[in-house]
Scaffold this active site. Structure first.
Site, PDB file in Angstrom:
ATOM      1  N   GLY A 168      36.180  13.762 -12.176  1.00 34.92           N
ATOM      2  CA  GLY A 168      35.976  12.323 -12.097  1.00 34.92           C
ATOM      3  C   GLY A 168      35.120  11.955 -10.912  1.00 34.92           C
ATOM      4  O   GLY A 168      34.515  12.813 -10.259  1.00 34.92           O
ATOM      5  N   HIS A 227      30.377  12.500   5.470  1.00 32.23           N
ATOM      6  CA  HIS A 227      29.073  12.521   6.156  1.00 32.23           C
ATOM      7  C   HIS A 227      27.894  12.431   5.177  1.00 32.23           C
ATOM      8  O   HIS A 227      26.758  12.225   5.592  1.00 32.23           O
ATOM      9  CB  HIS A 227      28.957  13.724   7.083  1.00 32.23           C
ATOM     10  CG  HIS A 227      28.725  15.040   6.409  1.00 32.23           C
ATOM     11  ND1 HIS A 227      28.377  16.170   7.096  1.00 32.23           N
ATOM     12  CD2 HIS A 227      28.797  15.417   5.105  1.00 32.23           C
ATOM     13  CE1 HIS A 227      28.226  17.180   6.267  1.00 32.23           C
ATOM     14  NE2 HIS A 227      28.474  16.753   5.049  1.00 32.23           N
TER      15      HIS A 227
END
Length: 338
Positions: A229, A248
């Site tokens: 998903g 990040h």
């Protein structure tokens, strides 16, 4: 010559050297492409011998290896042969910490071309990657499975160099369920389950990624699940959410969406465990300050300070509980419900 002149001379040499510093990764990529480390596995060889095996120009290869030797990548012996160093050994195909695929990725045009447009990125405040390649990175990779395989394999191998330090540092609660969000092929989750026999796990990522997972081993039987998903929409319920080198990649707004997905699905008393480099203050060199530019040019992401991570948590109804350094360049940043 007085001290001021010495200082100016050193500064000029630094500026000139730094201006040509891009030649070092180019030389590393050349050595990896030609398989030089594998050829040196049984001992030093001359550039002529290496060139004959790799189909390269002996003179050009000698000059490239001579340059790499100035940085500790290979070593030139007094008899003119070249041998492996510890760093060069990591480039062998059978290295227990395989770095060749990582060098290939980080010196690939996926990074190289956007780096050449850093000035545009800084002016515009967004990566030039879509302008160069026609789509954002992950969309680009999804449309080109062969390129996606190069990308994900390299990141899995980079991640493998960090797993031990993470799992031995963070105390996973007994009998908990750990969801590795954006966990790729499951290398970190496999390490978590192996070292914590009472823990169960969920590997969550895009279907095309988890389809090639590595959790199906006899010792882990019955202790893991696979779910596919988008972490921007909904993630499975768990006690601990691992987000290793995920935040990040994304801008602040997208990070809050990811953290909010975890917060909304988190079991009572759950934790969000972010594993990223944490940017320190000051002028000293730090791996986070280098990787921050890589995040900027390719992903529109960033490496963050502790204060910046704390602010993201607050927007997602979480609060920073503690920061735990590891033996590597990453830190473990734990958040709990606010």
């Amino acid at each position: 010559m007085n001290q001021k002149q010495n200082d100016i001379g050193a500064a000029v040499r630094q500026v000139l050297g730094d201006s040509l510093a891009y030649l070092y990764p180019a030389a590393m990529r050349t050595a990896v492409t030609l398989g030089i480390a594998d050829q040196l596995a049984d001992g030093p060889k001359t550039a002529d011998e290496l060139a004959a095996k790799s189909g390269a120009s002996a003179d050009h290869l000698r000059r490239t290896l001579r340059f790499l030797a100035t940085r500790g990548m290979f070593h030139e012996e007094e008899d003119g042969t070249f041998g492996l160093t510890v760093s060069a050994g990591l480039l062998k195909s059978d290295s227990p910490l395989p770095m060749a695929s990582i060098v290939n990725l980080l010196t690939d045009e996926l990074y190289w071309l956007p780096a050449g447009k850093l000035d545009d990125t800084v002016r515009n405040g967004t990566t030039a990657f879509p302008d160069i390649f026609g789509a954002p990175l992950f969309d680009y990779l999804a449309e080109r499975p062969e390129r996606g395989e190069v990308f994900h394999t390299a990141l899995d191998e980079l991640s493998a160099t960090e797993h031990g330090g993470i799992v031995t540092t963070y105390p996973f609660p007994e009998s908990c369920t750990v969801a590795d969000i954006g966990g790729g092929k499951g290398g970190l989750l496999r390490e978590v389950l192996t070292k914590n026999p009472t823990v169960n796990g969920i590997l969550f990522d895009h279907e095309s990624v988890v389809a090639d997972h590595g959790l199906d081993t006899p010792d882990l039987k019955g202790r893991w699940e696979i779910e596919a998903g988008s972490f921007f929409e909904k993630v499975p319920t768990a006690d601990v959410y691992l987000l290793k080198r995920i935040l990040h990649d994304w801008n602040d707004a997208d990070c809050v969406r990811i953290l909010r997905s975890c917060r909304d699905s988190m079991a009572e008393g759950g934790k969000v465990v972010v594993v990223d480099t944490v940017v320190p203050s000051g002028n000293d060199p730090h791996p986070s300050k280098l990787s921050d530019l890589a995040m900027m040019i390719v992903f529109d992401g960033k490496e963050r300070s502790e204060a910046e991570l704390e602010a993201l948590f607050a927007e997602a109804d979480l609060k920073l509980a503690r920061v735990i350094p590891t033996s590597g360049s990453v830190s473990i940043v734990e958040a709990i419900a606010a």
